[in-house]
Each structure stands twice: as C-alpha cells, then as structure tokens.
Design an enzyme around this catalytic site. Structure first.
Site, PDB file in Angstrom:
ATOM      1  N   CYS A 194     110.643 114.373  26.541  1.00  0.00           N
ATOM      2  CA  CYS A 194     110.269 113.432  27.591  1.00  0.00           C
ATOM      3  C   CYS A 194     111.147 112.204  27.522  1.00  0.00           C
ATOM      4  O   CYS A 194     110.694 111.138  27.092  1.00  0.00           O
ATOM      5  CB  CYS A 194     108.820 113.028  27.403  1.00  0.00           C
ATOM      6  SG  CYS A 194     107.755 114.030  28.382  1.00  0.00           S
ATOM      7  N   GLU A 195     112.389 112.372  27.885  1.00  0.00           N
ATOM      8  CA  GLU A 195     113.322 111.264  27.772  1.00  0.00           C
ATOM      9  C   GLU A 195     114.570 111.609  28.579  1.00  0.00           C
ATOM     10  O   GLU A 195     115.141 112.686  28.379  1.00  0.00           O
ATOM     11  CB  GLU A 195     113.654 111.105  26.282  1.00  0.00           C
ATOM     12  CG  GLU A 195     114.374 109.868  25.984  1.00  0.00           C
ATOM     13  CD  GLU A 195     114.094 109.331  24.575  1.00  0.00           C
ATOM     14  OE1 GLU A 195     112.979 109.481  24.049  1.00  0.00           O
ATOM     15  OE2 GLU A 195     115.037 108.752  24.042  1.00  0.00           O
TER      16      GLU A 195
END
Ligand code: LLP
Length: 441
Positions: A365-366
């Site tokens: 999640c980046e």
C-alpha cells in the site's frame, strides 16, 4: 539476459538457471521466489581466492561480505571454498557460527556494535574485530580483560576516496559515519589510543570505499592512500600494520547502464589493487601486508534471480503501464530505497522481443512500491511468470514484513537440482512475536 551466469534459454524458450526450469521452480516452490545459482557463487568466491593466490602469493584471504545475503547455506558454501566472511551484527555472526563457520575466519564490523555483540564475538574467538570508535575499543578491551583474552583488531580508516555510486552506498566520503579520517588527524589519535590498550592487539587497518563501483582507479587510489597511511603511522608511532583490509565494492551488471564483467574482469580489478599495494610497499620500504577483501554483491548478486507471478495489469493511456506482481518492496526494497534499475523477462520465453516499457509494481500500500521502473518487456498477461535478474545481493538480506507480507523462500540450484535454503514464511511466523497484554483481553 546475462549469458555469463548459468542462466540460459531452453529450446522451448523457458529460462533455465542452474539446470532447472524457472517455470518448474515457480510451480514447485511458489512465487515470489528467490533462486540462487550455486555454481556462480562458488565461481566468484574462487576467482578472488585464486587471484590472491596467484598474484599475491596467497598472502591474504577473501571475506564474503555476508550482509549481501546471509543464511546458513551460503556460509557453508564460503566455508567449503575456504574463504572467510564478514559479519556486521550479532545475527550474522550467530548464523555463520550455527552453519559451522570457522570463527577464526570471521571478521566483525559495525559502526555501533552493541556490548553483547562484542562479547559474543570475543567468546566465539573471531579472527578480527574492526573498530570504529575509541569508546568501542575501550569497551572491547574491558570485555577481553574480564575474560583474560586478547582480541586481534583492525581500525576502520576513511581514506576519503569518492567513488561514483549512489550517495547512500558511498562510505568513505569525509562526511561518512564510518571510520576515522586520514585527513583530519582523527585516525592517528585512535591508533595511539588503541595501542595503549593491553587486551586488544592492533593488526592493521580496514577501509571500504563504497559499493557497486566499476572504476578500477578508485580501488587503486584507496590502496595507495592506505599504504601511505601505513607509512605515516609507522613514522609517527613505530607501529607497522601487518594486515590491510580493502573492503568490498566491486560492481555487477543490473542493466545496460552497467558493464557486463566476466570472472576474469574481477580478477583484473583485484590484480590492479594488488599491484598497487605491491608497488607502494616497495616504494615506501614497507612489508607487503596480509590482504583481506570483502566482496559481497559481486559474489551473490548475479547468482540470484527473483520469480514473480503477474497479477493486475493497469494501463494509464499515454502515461504509464503497471504490471503488478506478487512481490514488492518487502522482498525487493532496492527500487524504493535507491531507485535501482533492473532487467526483467518472461520466464516462459526469455528471448521474446520486448514491445513495451512498463513499471513492475509491488502489492504494498504505497505508491513508491515498485520492484523496478521503466522495464522493457514483451506482452505479458495475468498469471505469467516474470523473472527479475541480479537480485542475489541485498534483496533477501534487506527484506521485511511490511504490510505483513511473507519473506519469500530461497532455493539453491545446481546441476538441475533445487533445494530450499530459506523456507517461505507463513502466517504463524508473522504473529509469532505478537503479544496481547492481559488488559486488552
Ligand atoms: N565491507 C564493508 C565494510 C561494507 O560496508 C560492505 C557493504 C561490504 C564490505 C560489501 O560491499 P559489496 O561488495 O557488496 O559492494 N544495500 C546497498 C549496499 C550497501 C553496502 C553496504 N556495505 C545496496 O543494495 O546497494
């Protein structure tokens, strides 16, 4: 594809590594999967060892810099190849010892070694501890006194040589956190301090100018400066260094931005370094020091590949195409850290012509979570097995559980046989150290 390794394309186009079909490996062990070619690792260890034997009369040794890839199997290989290793934490030392590594061939590093790490190193009887501060020297001296032992040490010196590499992996600039600078006199100060201590025995000096370096001249210049320094120390203190550790740093091929070196090219690099040291010893009337080198990346880097399964493909027309895989910065952190570049291919057709440039995205999640950016690939679809090359160094060793992803398995391949050397983690591994305090129950 870099033909120098035992990587090749089978007649059906499949990638073969160490005699194993990459697709079969992916099927058997799952992806992401780190694959290491044993023959390559051994060949690189041998090329350095043999060069020291043939060009320097065997007056030295190779210390595999195990920060590049540390697990029991790789220490076993180094031990079998009769080389030493460098350990930079209690964990690396523990792993090496557990693998049965001869402690006399282990050198311990670190700019802030902890008390227990120093104690463990002394207890194990390591060949050398490379000191990086006077307070550390005093602590080590105290430990040795309490145990009635004497420990051989080197002092890390900063020769101030800047090599062309990423700023974070340059370590001998004058503003580095590592070592003592020749230029500001701090090196001489610590030498006098260490010589005054009774339970540690100064053998010589260490330097490491950085990593992923291709300029032979940088190594020769560093060796020159170190030899001048040895002479200076002799003149000032009477101490003559008998050991010179020149660190690691030889570069490897990731993309066409890098030269493709062959084994003999690494021998040439080391020979240039050796010739520099020999020439300087003669010029300065110094004995030729026992030479240590600490290659890490060049031993394991190109031995390794990572296999992934393609998942979501997202084309942002005219802007970018993302090919997401089942890995990411948790097992391949070098893009996120250094914007490192890689080559990739489709494992079932490695020589298929490339028709597109894509970013290989991870599953974290980046936004910055890419395995590699701007990679040339043929058309790929969900479910394809992708291979990223030159991932043997600083991938597994820098992996994390970010987003509670598993650190993948590593397999060692040789002559068509594949063996697990690191098991893939599972959910239980992820929660093993979690504790719910009583008051939350
Ligand atoms: N010796 C010392 C004291 C070192 O600090 C290093 C690497 C080596 C030897 C081995 O250098 P090599 O032959 O592997 O270049 N994580 C970074 C690389 C950090 C290197 C740290 N020190 C990367 O992924 O590029």
């Amino acid at each position: 594809m870099n033909e120098r390794t035992t990587l090749k394309a089978a007649d059906n186009g499949h990638l073969i590594i160490g005699g194993c079909d990459a697709l079969e490996l992916a099927k058997e062990f799952g992806t992401p999967l780190y694959v290491f070619d044993e023959a390559y690792i051994r060949a690189m260890m041998r090329v350095y060892k043999k060069t020291i034997e043939s060009r320097y009369g065997g007056n030295g040794n190779v210390l595999y810099a195990s920060k590049a890839f540390s697990c029991e199997a790789v220490y076993r290989i180094a031990q079998q190849e009769n080389i030493g290793c460098d350990a930079v934490s209690g964990g690396e030392l523990y792993t090496a010892l557990k693998a049965g590594f001869n402690p006399a061939n282990i050198y311990v590093h670190g700019n802030n070694k902890l008390f227990y790490e120093l104690e463990e190193a002394v207890d194990a009887g390591v060949g050398g501890i490379v000191l990086d501060s006077i307070s550390e020297a005093e602590v080590l001296d105290g430990i040795c006194r309490a145990k009635s032992k004497t420990q051989d040490v080197l002092i890390r010196i900063n020769p101030g040589v800047e090599a062309h590499t990423h700023a974070f992996v340059q370590t001998a600039r004058t503003d580095s956190k590592f070592g003592f600078s020749i230029s500001d006199g701090s090196a001489l100060e610590i030498i006098n301090g260490v010589l005054a201590l009774k339970n540690i025995r100064l053998k010589g000096f260490h330097c490491h100018i950085g990593s992923q370096i291709f300029e032979k001249q940088s190594f020769v210049l560093a060796a020159d400066k170190m030899m001048d320094f040895i002479k200076h120390v002799k003149d000032e203190t009477g101490f003559v260094a008998s050991v010179l550790n020149m660190g690691g740093g030889f570069g490897i091929y990731y993309t066409d931005d890098d030269p493709k070196l062959k084994e003999e090219d690494y021998a040439t690099y080391l020979t240039a370094l050796i010739d520099g040291i020999k020439g300087k010893a003669k010029e300065l009337n110094l004995p030729e020091p026992y030479l240590l080198i600490e290659p890490g990346r060049s031993i394991v880097g190109e031995s390794g590949i990572t296999l992934y399964t393609v998942g979501t493909i997202k084309d942002i027309p005219g802007i970018k195409k993302y090919v997401a895989v089942d890995g990411g910065m948790f097992e391949a952190p070098r893009y996120a850290l250094y914007q490192s570049k890689y080559c990739a291919a489709k494992a079932d057709d490695v020589n298929a012509p490339c028709t597109q440039v894509v970013s290989i995205a991870g599953k974290c999640c980046e936004s910055g979570d890419l395995v590699a950016a701007d990679v040339r690939l043929p058309e790929v679809k969900k479910g394809d097995i992708l291979v990223v090359f030159s991932t043997g160094a600083y991938h597994y060793s820098m992996a994390s559980n970010y987003n509670r992803n598993f650190v993948p398995a590593a397999v060692l391949v040789k002559d068509g046989k594949a063996d697990i050397i690191v098991k893939r983690q599972n959910y239980e591994d992820l929660v093993r150290n979690d504790v719910i305090p009583e008051r939350l129950k």
